[in-house]
Write a protein that holds these residues in place. Sequence first.
Motif, mmCIF file in Angstrom:
data_model
loop_
_atom_site.group_PDB
_atom_site.id
_atom_site.type_symbol
_atom_site.label_atom_id
_atom_site.label_comp_id
_atom_site.label_asym_id
_atom_site.label_seq_id
_atom_site.Cartn_x
_atom_site.Cartn_y
_atom_site.Cartn_z
ATOM 1 N N UNK A 1 36.465 46.223 28.378
ATOM 2 C CA UNK A 1 37.588 46.573 27.842
ATOM 3 C C UNK A 1 38.196 45.088 28.704
ATOM 4 N N UNK A 2 38.556 43.955 28.387
ATOM 5 C CA UNK A 2 38.443 42.842 28.489
ATOM 6 C C UNK A 2 39.762 42.741 30.338
ATOM 7 N N UNK A 3 39.894 42.391 31.135
ATOM 8 C CA UNK A 3 40.513 42.649 32.339
ATOM 9 C C UNK A 3 40.822 40.906 32.807
ATOM 10 N N UNK A 4 41.914 41.104 32.549
ATOM 11 C CA UNK A 4 43.141 39.938 33.174
ATOM 12 C C UNK A 4 42.193 39.692 34.728
ATOM 13 N N UNK A 5 42.797 38.542 34.678
ATOM 14 C CA UNK A 5 42.095 36.979 35.525
ATOM 15 C C UNK A 5 43.363 37.673 37.129
ATOM 16 N N UNK A 6 44.191 38.144 37.121
ATOM 17 C CA UNK A 6 44.368 38.223 37.581
ATOM 18 C C UNK A 6 44.462 39.541 38.431
ATOM 19 N N UNK A 7 43.859 40.433 37.946
ATOM 20 C CA UNK A 7 43.909 41.491 38.521
ATOM 21 C C UNK A 7 42.337 41.341 39.242
ATOM 22 N N UNK A 8 41.091 40.242 38.688
ATOM 23 C CA UNK A 8 39.962 39.922 39.039
ATOM 24 C C UNK A 8 40.235 39.422 40.958
ATOM 25 N N UNK A 9 41.222 38.685 40.758
ATOM 26 C CA UNK A 9 41.335 38.480 42.142
ATOM 27 C C UNK A 9 42.316 38.794 42.517
ATOM 28 N N UNK A 10 43.490 39.820 42.799
ATOM 29 C CA UNK A 10 43.560 40.788 43.070
ATOM 30 C C UNK A 10 42.611 42.015 43.571
ATOM 31 N N UNK A 11 42.308 42.380 43.320
ATOM 32 C CA UNK A 11 41.032 43.274 43.578
ATOM 33 C C UNK A 11 39.678 42.399 44.654
ATOM 34 N N UNK A 12 39.401 41.345 44.536
ATOM 35 C CA UNK A 12 38.818 40.632 45.620
ATOM 36 C C UNK A 12 39.365 40.024 46.670
ATOM 37 N N UNK A 13 41.119 40.172 46.497
ATOM 38 C CA UNK A 13 41.445 40.092 47.782
ATOM 39 C C UNK A 13 41.691 41.076 48.821
ATOM 40 N N UNK A 14 41.829 42.355 47.920
ATOM 41 C CA UNK A 14 41.648 43.327 48.790
ATOM 42 C C UNK A 14 40.485 44.349 49.178
ATOM 43 N N UNK A 15 39.216 43.852 48.843
ATOM 44 C CA UNK A 15 37.928 43.309 49.479
ATOM 45 C C UNK A 15 38.107 42.350 50.955
ATOM 46 N N UNK A 16 38.384 41.764 50.836
ATOM 47 C CA UNK A 16 38.878 40.167 51.714
ATOM 48 C C UNK A 16 39.224 40.597 52.623
ATOM 49 N N UNK A 17 40.705 41.228 52.326
ATOM 50 C CA UNK A 17 41.023 41.936 53.705
ATOM 51 C C UNK A 17 40.565 42.420 54.471
ATOM 52 N N UNK A 18 39.707 43.862 53.439
ATOM 53 C CA UNK A 18 39.479 44.902 54.029
ATOM 54 C C UNK A 18 38.566 44.494 55.064
ATOM 55 N N UNK A 19 37.790 43.875 54.218
ATOM 56 C CA UNK A 19 36.102 43.581 55.148
ATOM 57 C C UNK A 19 36.565 42.435 56.626
ATOM 58 N N UNK A 20 37.638 41.541 56.034
ATOM 59 C CA UNK A 20 37.593 40.722 57.657
ATOM 60 C C UNK A 20 36.663 39.455 56.968
ATOM 61 N N UNK A 21 37.168 39.475 55.806
ATOM 62 C CA UNK A 21 35.841 38.425 55.222
ATOM 63 C C UNK A 21 36.479 36.234 55.129
ATOM 64 N N UNK A 22 36.333 35.443 55.144
ATOM 65 C CA UNK A 22 36.740 34.259 54.616
ATOM 66 C C UNK A 22 37.835 34.823 53.421
ATOM 67 N N UNK A 23 38.199 33.620 53.221
ATOM 68 C CA UNK A 23 39.273 33.850 52.413
ATOM 69 C C UNK A 23 38.217 32.993 50.783
#
Length: 136
Positions: A1-23
């Motif tokens: 099923x298609x995934x909304x782009x905002x969902x992918x961005x939100x999930x990626x931001x969670x990983x970035x924040x959790x792991x302390x990676x550069x934005x």
Amino acid sequence: MPINGSYIRDQMQKVIDKEGLPDVVFHSLRYTSVTYKLKLSGGDIKAVQGDSGHAQADMVTEVYGHIIDEDRRKNAERMENAFYNKENLNPDIHEQKEEENKITIPEGVDPELLMKVLGNPEMAALLNSLAKTMKV
């Protein structure tokens, strides 16, 4: 099923924040991927175009052409040094002469590819960032 782009961005931001990676923006991953593929393939535009899914090779050359130009400048500088200054006349110009610059390369790792990756400041910063998240 298609995934909304905002969902992918939100999930990626969670990983970035959790792991302390550069934005980064999600699309920058594609840009980075194509950039490194061009550098690692020695500028093989058709291979990168096919791998990245671009319909035309012109898209790769227009958007990422500055990467190839950077390598051309480096090659011209090496040629000038070799010809006029008689530096690096050894055909293997990537050979390290100083003992302290030598590293042990694990079996199965392509040494030339490893040196290209480690020699890139952006890749070094990314690896340092990832290493910090892996320390226990």
